[in-house]
Design an enzyme around this catalytic site. Structure first.
Site, PDB file in Angstrom:
ATOM      1  N   LYS A   1       0.854  -1.077   0.111  1.00 45.64           N
ATOM      2  CA  LYS A   1      -0.024  -0.018  -0.060  1.00 45.64           C
ATOM      3  C   LYS A   1       0.921   1.192   0.069  1.00 45.64           C
ATOM      4  CE  LYS A   1      -0.240  -0.229   5.255  1.00 45.64           C
ATOM      5  NZ  LYS A   1      -1.089  -0.985   6.026  1.00 45.64           N
TER       6      LYS A   1
ATOM      7  N   TYR B   1      16.451  30.658   6.137  1.00 48.26           N
ATOM      8  CA  TYR B   1      15.152  31.576   6.430  1.00 48.26           C
ATOM      9  C   TYR B   1      15.237  31.653   8.229  1.00 48.26           C
ATOM     10  CZ  TYR B   1      12.752  30.717   2.131  1.00 48.26           C
ATOM     11  OH  TYR B   1      12.409  30.885   0.863  1.00 48.26           O
TER      12      TYR B   1
HETATM   13  C1  LIG Z   1      -0.388  -2.116   6.629  1.00 43.49           C
HETATM   14  C2  LIG Z   1      -0.946  -3.207   7.270  1.00 43.49           C
HETATM   15  C3  LIG Z   1      -0.078  -4.158   7.445  1.00 43.49           C
HETATM   16  C4  LIG Z   1       1.364  -4.358   7.522  1.00 43.49           C
HETATM   17  O1  LIG Z   1       1.866  -3.914   8.623  1.00 43.49           O
HETATM   18  P1  LIG Z   1       3.483  -3.528   8.829  1.00 43.49           P
HETATM   19  O2  LIG Z   1       3.712  -3.213  10.386  1.00 43.49           O
HETATM   20  O3  LIG Z   1       3.880  -2.571   7.908  1.00 43.49           O
HETATM   21  O4  LIG Z   1       3.922  -4.988   8.533  1.00 43.49           O
HETATM   22  C5  LIG Z   1      -0.749  -5.608   7.738  1.00 43.49           C
HETATM   23  N1  LIG Z   1      -2.191  -5.489   8.037  1.00 43.49           N
HETATM   24  C6  LIG Z   1      -2.950  -4.674   7.544  1.00 43.49           C
HETATM   25  C7  LIG Z   1      -4.523  -4.805   7.938  1.00 43.49           C
HETATM   26  C8  LIG Z   1      -2.351  -3.144   7.251  1.00 43.49           C
HETATM   27  O5  LIG Z   1      -3.221  -2.342   7.085  1.00 43.49           O
END
Ligand SMILES: *Cc1c(COP(=O)(O)O)cnc(C)c1O
Length: 375
Positions: A41, A265
């Site tokens: 994602k 800045y």
């Molecule tokens: C993002 C996510 C993961 C992955 O988690 P990590 O800590 O990055 O391994 C697993 N399950 C769900 C439902 C997620 O949203």
């Protein structure tokens, strides 16, 4: 040859072999029969979803996880045929997109289940759903006590394929495993209840990265690995993982300045003595956050130098002692290794009081992601 961005020398270098090694590290620790979902994602946690998906599948991952239907559709469009689960809620038009792209859908509301079945009927396709139970994250998912005979009958009578049962852990990184045990025990109660009333779906999944490494009792037959895939760490047990992302630029200007010279800045930094100031074309619009002003370090020629003055939108400045060589064109490593020194996304996160997830997903769109050259 590694390529540099065409417009300016700032780029993120992604090492697909590190991702493959990290997948193999997880696979070597999984219980027999447990498969690995590579969570890609947010454009593969900022690394480029397609590149990460290909590397992970090549190394033995069998599932992909995305947050939105759109992310899954993009991967399908690029020729990815592995099962892809949308981890978040699918809403409105997203349900149709998911069905048409053959994406697995997470459901936890009767209306969403109905809409998913309806979209599948219209598209004349089968759709796979994963039922999410909230065992303690408190975000999405039906409460364990809500999952009763009515819900199971609804699942049975709705024309969808019931592919999975899942939950998400709230504290898998915490030193105290107590709450993770509690969540697993609630999940097992749900599993038992379903077994008594109906048949279980084929995929049971609970673990994220930290849980996959720390708690074999969370493996079931699928684990959802994000952070660890990228070599980022949330627990000492993840130490062997290899970071896959480097953020690099080059010095575009060097000047020798006297004591009392003000930089940037608001003139927040004044040189304590004669120094060299090296300017680097990276700023907060690239995701190098302004909160790092006068706090972070970068690597030049294998040594650490402080970021001085305020990080601006497109540039930052670094102080280098007069007797240290630095030249226009020198490579600057903002995240990654140079010689014996390393600056990790976790180091920047700690400086900012946040987590490495936020550092890598926050890298700007204008930073080109390029493949690492041969090791
Ligand atoms: C993002 C996510 C993961 C992955 O988690 P990590 O800590 O990055 O391994 C697993 N399950 C769900 C439902 C997620 O949203």
């Amino acid at each position: 040859m590694e390529q540099w961005g065409t417009s300016r020398p700032t780029r993120a270098v992604i090492d697909s072999r590190a991702i493959e090694d990290n997948v193999r590290f997880f696979l070597s620790r999984l219980s027999p029969g447990t498969e690995l979902m590579a969570v890609v994602k947010a454009d593969g946690y900022g690394h480029g979803a397609l590149r990460v998906a290909r590397a992970a599948l090549a190394a033995g991952a069998t599932w992909l996880g995305v947050a939105t239907a759109e992310e899954g559709v993009a991967l399908r469009g690029q020729g990815i045929s592995a099962p892809i689960l949308i981890l978040g809620a699918s809403w409105g038009e997203q349900v149709k997109l998911a069905v048409e792209a053959d994406l697995d859908v997470t459901v936890f509301h009767p209306d969403a289940l109905r809409e998913t079945a309806e979209a599948a009927r219209r598209a004349k396709r089968a759709v796979r759903v994963h039922l999410k139970v909230d065992t303690g994250m408190g975000r999405v998912g039906i409460q364990p006590e809500e999952l009763d005979a009515d819900w199971l009958e609804r699942l049975r009578s709705t024309p969808v394929v019931w592919q999975g049962l899942m939950t998400h852990l709230a504290e898998s990184e915490a030193p105290d495993p107590g709450f993770t045990r509690e969540q697993v025990s609630r999940f097992l109660d749900v599993v038992d209840k379903i077994r008594r009333l109906a048949a279980l779906p084929p995929c049971l999944h609970v673990a994220n990265s930290a849980a996959a490494v720390r708690f074999p009792g969370t493996h079931f037959n699928l684990v959802r690995v994000g952070l660890g895939l990228y070599g980022l760490k949330a627990h000492p047990a993840m130490a062997p993982l290899v970071p896959a992302l480097g953020l690099q630029s080059r010095v575009v200007h060097v000047k020798q300045v006297p004591a009392g010279f003000a930089v940037g800045y608001g003139r927040t930094y004044r040189t304590p003595g004669p120094l060299q100031i090296a300017t680097v074309p990276v700023g907060y619009a690239d995701g190098y956050r302004r909160g790092l002003s006068n706090r972070a370090e970068v690597l030049v020629r294998g040594r650490r130098y402080p970021v001085v003055g305020v990080v601006s939108m497109d540039q930052l400045t670094v102080a280098v002692p007069l007797d240290h060589p630095v030249q226009r064109g020198d490579v600057v490593t903002l995240i990654g290794r140079d010689g014996d020194e390393e600056i990790s996304a976790s180091e920047l996160a700690a400086t900012l009081g946040t987590i490495p997830y936020e550092i890598v997903t926050g890298l700007g769109h204008r930073v080109p992601r390029v493949d690492a050259g041969p090791r």
